[in-house]
Design a protein around this motif. Sequence first.
Motif, PDB file in Angstrom:
ATOM      1  N   ASP A   1      -4.961   2.360   4.281  1.00  0.00           N
ATOM      2  CA  ASP A   1      -3.904   1.953   4.996  1.00  0.00           C
ATOM      3  C   ASP A   1      -3.496   3.498   5.739  1.00  0.00           C
ATOM      4  N   GLU A   2      -3.985   3.161   7.232  1.00  0.00           N
ATOM      5  CA  GLU A   2      -3.128   4.285   7.925  1.00  0.00           C
ATOM      6  C   GLU A   2      -3.405   5.256   7.274  1.00  0.00           C
TER       7      GLU A   2
ATOM      8  N   GLN B   1      -0.475   5.334   3.384  1.00  0.00           N
ATOM      9  CA  GLN B   1      -0.312   6.119   4.429  1.00  0.00           C
ATOM     10  C   GLN B   1       0.608   7.403   4.015  1.00  0.00           C
TER      11      GLN B   1
ATOM     12  N   SER C   1      -0.514  -4.633   6.828  1.00  0.00           N
ATOM     13  CA  SER C   1      -0.163  -3.409   5.178  1.00  0.00           C
ATOM     14  C   SER C   1      -0.175  -4.349   4.196  1.00  0.00           C
TER      15      SER C   1
END
Lengths: 341, 336
Positions: free
Chosen positions: A181-182, A100, A50
Amino acid sequence: MTTKPLLEISQLQMHFFTDKGVVRAVDGIDLTVNEGEVVGLVGESGCGKSVTSLSIMGLVPSPPGKIVGGSIKFAGRELTTMSKKELRKIRGNEISMIFQEPMTSLNPVFTIGNQMVEAIRLHTDMSKKEAQERARDMLNKVGIARADILTAYPHELSGGMRQRVMIAMAMSLGPRLLIADEPTTALDVTIQAQILDLMRTLNQESQTAILLITHDLGVVAEMCDRVVVMYAGQVVEETDNRSLFRNSHHPYTQGLLKSIPKLSKQRSKRLYSIKGNVPNPRNMPQGCRFAPRCDFAMDICHQKMPDLVEVAPGHQTRCWLHVKGEGEVDLGSSRSTTQCS
Amino acid sequence: MIAYTIRRLLMLIPVLIGMSIITFSIIHALPGDPARAVLGERASAEQIAEVRESMGLDKPIYVQYFNYIGKLLQGDLGRSYITGREIAPELFTYLMATFELAIAAMLIAVFFGVNLGILSAWRQNSWVDYSAMMIALIGVSMPVFWLGLMEQWLFAQELGWLPSSSRLDARTMFEPITGLYVIDSIITGNWAVLGDAIRHLILPAVALGTIPMAIIARMTRSSMLEVMRSDYIRTARAKGLSEFWVIYKHTLKNAFIPVLTVVGLQTGILLGGAVLTETIFSWPGIGRYLYDAITSRDYQIIQSGILVVATIFVLINLIVDLLYAMIDPRIKYGRE
Ligand SMILES: Nc1ncnc2c1ncn2[C@@H]1O[C@H](COP(=O)(O)OP(=O)(O)OP(=O)(O)O)[C@@H](O)[C@H]1O
Ligand SMILES: [Mg+2]
């Protein structure tokens, strides 16, 4: 597919200067994303994925975060030295990002329409009406056809819907790079598949390059052209999708691959997991950062940090096992990233 | 929103009835005979009987209550037995003076408090933050009367910049409409009076607004800091929004929700605390009106005054709740 580099990160160092000491969250990373390519960035929790992505966007909280070295080039322009104003023109426009946590990534007190239109109008000179049209088109594209979606508030939508909204918002200006990001970690499996499908479609239709951060190698297998494996703030292996699964070199990557649960295996057999824990970022091992957990660690591994070396075209790894004349220090080719700590 | 407002207004009815019973019983809960309290110890039996009749005290208690309510609903608060004047118009004039002062004080408190808090949060742990919070700390610890007297000494006496008492210059002739002089002078386009009214407002409003300003600043700071850490602020930045929009649009609207509670509470406290300021600045407000009534034991006025002030508290609460619903969409849709 072109192989023109779009994003080139080289030797990036991003440290957090906290009261308890310096955290080298990103410690000399090289990463390239070519135009239209999907690159996976994988690694255990806390390895700096991240922070790497936030560094690209210039969004690392500062203080305590600070880029202390290296460069980030986007389409030939250096981002680390760019003025805030110029960076803002790129953010959300040429590079956009999804996060995320879909449940908390939208502002609860503004409508979806308001939040989308705001981004569109910021980077274009569309009228409010045109921007609303564009927002509605994008929402249609991500599969939200609700007539009243523009006037809905985030709390009226499910997590999957919110992530779709985030994607629509991120894609609404046709960015050249999408950092995800995820994006599916917080969603359940069926929704996860839908979101990944959606991202792949967008990548193919609009040639948007994607930097996909995940710790799920299954997602990598599905989505990515190339993969970068991170461990404790460094890149330990970089290769294409095929050779990652067939011919990985780094013991950490091999460990990650072995930890994937397989449906065919007997249930009684315990899942493999890499022994030990990620090192404390304030107190990194002196040699290879993975050495304390590595089954193949040799003396040299504990003493000196290996460099990232090319083991095959387009395949790099950071491991003494794969340095010429195994186990011996090859001072000649030393492009050292080692830091005394 | 409209349905919610109506529901909240209906919920006020039992509260208001309860309050009217309490204020009604004030006179009856007093030890001894209210008529005697009005006339004094040496009144004769006939005089007392006469007053009792005129006050309606000879009727059964529930009849008295309904008479009281009936008049109340027509805006009739009765007459003072001490001054002999009608209470309602008098009370209204004083009340409006207090409103004007309180609104001015609250505007100052909210404007400076919120911006000071934002500045602090934005530059957390810098000298800007420390100085802003120092100002806030001094603000909360400063007694209102002392601040008022210092203001008078410095700005009125020494520098002669601003007047130190009353609402208008003695020579200013003015026929009020609403009783809020600033509003009235704007309505009538009377700019000379507007200027005069504002000049008279500044010192007392600052004195009264300083403590709430400081409290609002501290609350805003901590609330802003919390919101700034949230994911949606990161999203707002990721869109490329400027720092100004991130803070004043995305952060402030969320951070203002807890601040609003403080604003509501402080407005209530401020109305109660206005009596000191009104005394120091010879401001003809409700605080001083009630203070005078208490010293002269004018129970009629005390009773009405308490009812009016309590009603205002309830209304402020209502307004705060409605504002919540306006700011935070998650409230409106909440189940009953
Ligand atoms: N604001 C901060 N202050 C200090 N250290 C931080 C801060 N943010 C992140 N770190 C540190 O940086 C390191 C990398 O964090 P990062 O969030 O990038 O991990 P990650 O790879 O994304 O993990 P995950 O899979 O859990 O999301 C961690 O050791 C973390 O403790
Ligand atoms: Mg992360």
